[in-house]
Scaffold this active site. Structure first.
Site, PDB file in Angstrom:
ATOM      1  N   ARG A   1      41.924  32.102  36.785  1.00  9.95           N
ATOM      2  CA  ARG A   1      40.910  33.410  37.339  1.00  9.95           C
ATOM      3  C   ARG A   1      40.939  33.435  38.833  1.00  9.95           C
ATOM      4  NH1 ARG A   1      37.703  37.479  35.198  1.00  9.95           N
ATOM      5  NH2 ARG A   1      35.738  37.742  36.267  1.00  9.95           N
TER       6      ARG A   1
ATOM      7  N   ILE B   1      36.992  43.174  39.104  1.00  8.38           N
ATOM      8  CA  ILE B   1      37.709  42.608  38.060  1.00  8.38           C
ATOM      9  C   ILE B   1      36.488  42.485  37.093  1.00  8.38           C
ATOM     10  CG2 ILE B   1      37.086  40.498  39.267  1.00  8.38           C
ATOM     11  CD1 ILE B   1      39.522  39.137  37.656  1.00  8.38           C
ATOM     12  N   SER B   2      36.672  42.946  36.103  1.00  5.77           N
ATOM     13  CA  SER B   2      35.300  42.946  34.786  1.00  5.77           C
ATOM     14  C   SER B   2      35.082  41.341  34.518  1.00  5.77           C
ATOM     15  CB  SER B   2      35.823  43.521  33.621  1.00  5.77           C
ATOM     16  OG  SER B   2      36.288  44.765  33.681  1.00  5.77           O
ATOM     17  N   GLN B   3      33.691  41.299  34.191  1.00  8.90           N
ATOM     18  CA  GLN B   3      33.433  39.988  33.817  1.00  8.90           C
ATOM     19  C   GLN B   3      33.989  39.596  32.455  1.00  8.90           C
ATOM     20  OE1 GLN B   3      29.507  41.693  32.147  1.00  8.90           O
ATOM     21  NE2 GLN B   3      29.520  40.051  31.216  1.00  8.90           N
TER      22      GLN B   3
END
Length: 208
Positions: free
Chosen positions: A32, A58-60
């Site tokens: 990530r 960037i989404s969780q």
């Protein structure tokens, strides 16, 4: 083999209710930190959204997992993603579907995401610079569609690009947003509200 950070994320997402082991493995196995700016790398494995430039995020990991799990119930082969962003959600889908088609309106993000996917040897992705509201008509129909930004209303063009029995997961709303699941049944669409969310807006007709 998962890294220590990957193992911890896998366990955390499982505790939050994500049950599909394929989804958990796909998310936890990705590096990530490669999907965020170097200055944000130390926060990459936190279960939170992070900025990626151009006013985008960037989404969780939980939201990525939740949307993916709901979308992949029928194990779709051809998936359309609206909003490539950093490419993280794209990389998750590419591990779980035969082919992913992804659209990004910001040329710089599309370029960065393509390089990341190449480094990870994920070659079952077709990407284009375009308006996500319009979908990708020339490649339709799709078994599943995932939208990674909040639309003020559900784009009709996307619904019509689903196969019969196909699924679409999309955040809808402005000040208050909800995640919705659409399931196509012939010319009708069943709609289920999943949970409250917060996404950047899905911009229509403006390319950068």
């Amino acid at each position: 083999m998962l890294t220590v950070a990957g193992q911890q994320l896998y366990a955390q997402l499982a505790r939050q209710g994500i049950q599909d082991r394929r989804v958990l493995q796909a998310i936890a196995s990705l590096p990530r930190e490669q999907f965020v700016d170097e200055a944000m790398a130390h926060k990459a494995w936190e279960n939170s959204a992070l900025p990626i430039g151009y006013g985008q995020t960037i989404s969780q990991p939980y939201i990525v997992a939740r949307m993916t799990e709901v979308l992949l119930v029928n194990r779709p082969e051809r998936v359309l993603e609206v909003g490539t962003g950093s490419g993280f959600q794209t990389a998750v889908l590419a591990q779980l579907a035969s082919h992913v088609y992804t659209i990004e309106r910001i040329k710089g993000l599309r370029y960065q995401a393509r390089r990341r996917l190449q480094r990870l040897d994920l070659h079952n992705v077709s990407a284009r610079h375009g308006d996500g509201w319009e979908g990708w008509p020339s490649k339709a129909p799709f078994d599943a569609i995932l939208v990674t930004a909040a639309a003020r209303e559900t784009p009709r063009a996307l619904l019509t690009q689903l196969v019969d029995g196909g699924r679409m997961v999309i955040p809808v709303g402005q000040l208050q947003q909800s995640l919705w699941l659409y399931e196509r049944r012939g010319d009708e669409f069943l709609r289920t509200e999943l949970e409250a969310v917060k996404f950047v807006p899905l911009v229509q007709g403006e390319l950068e």
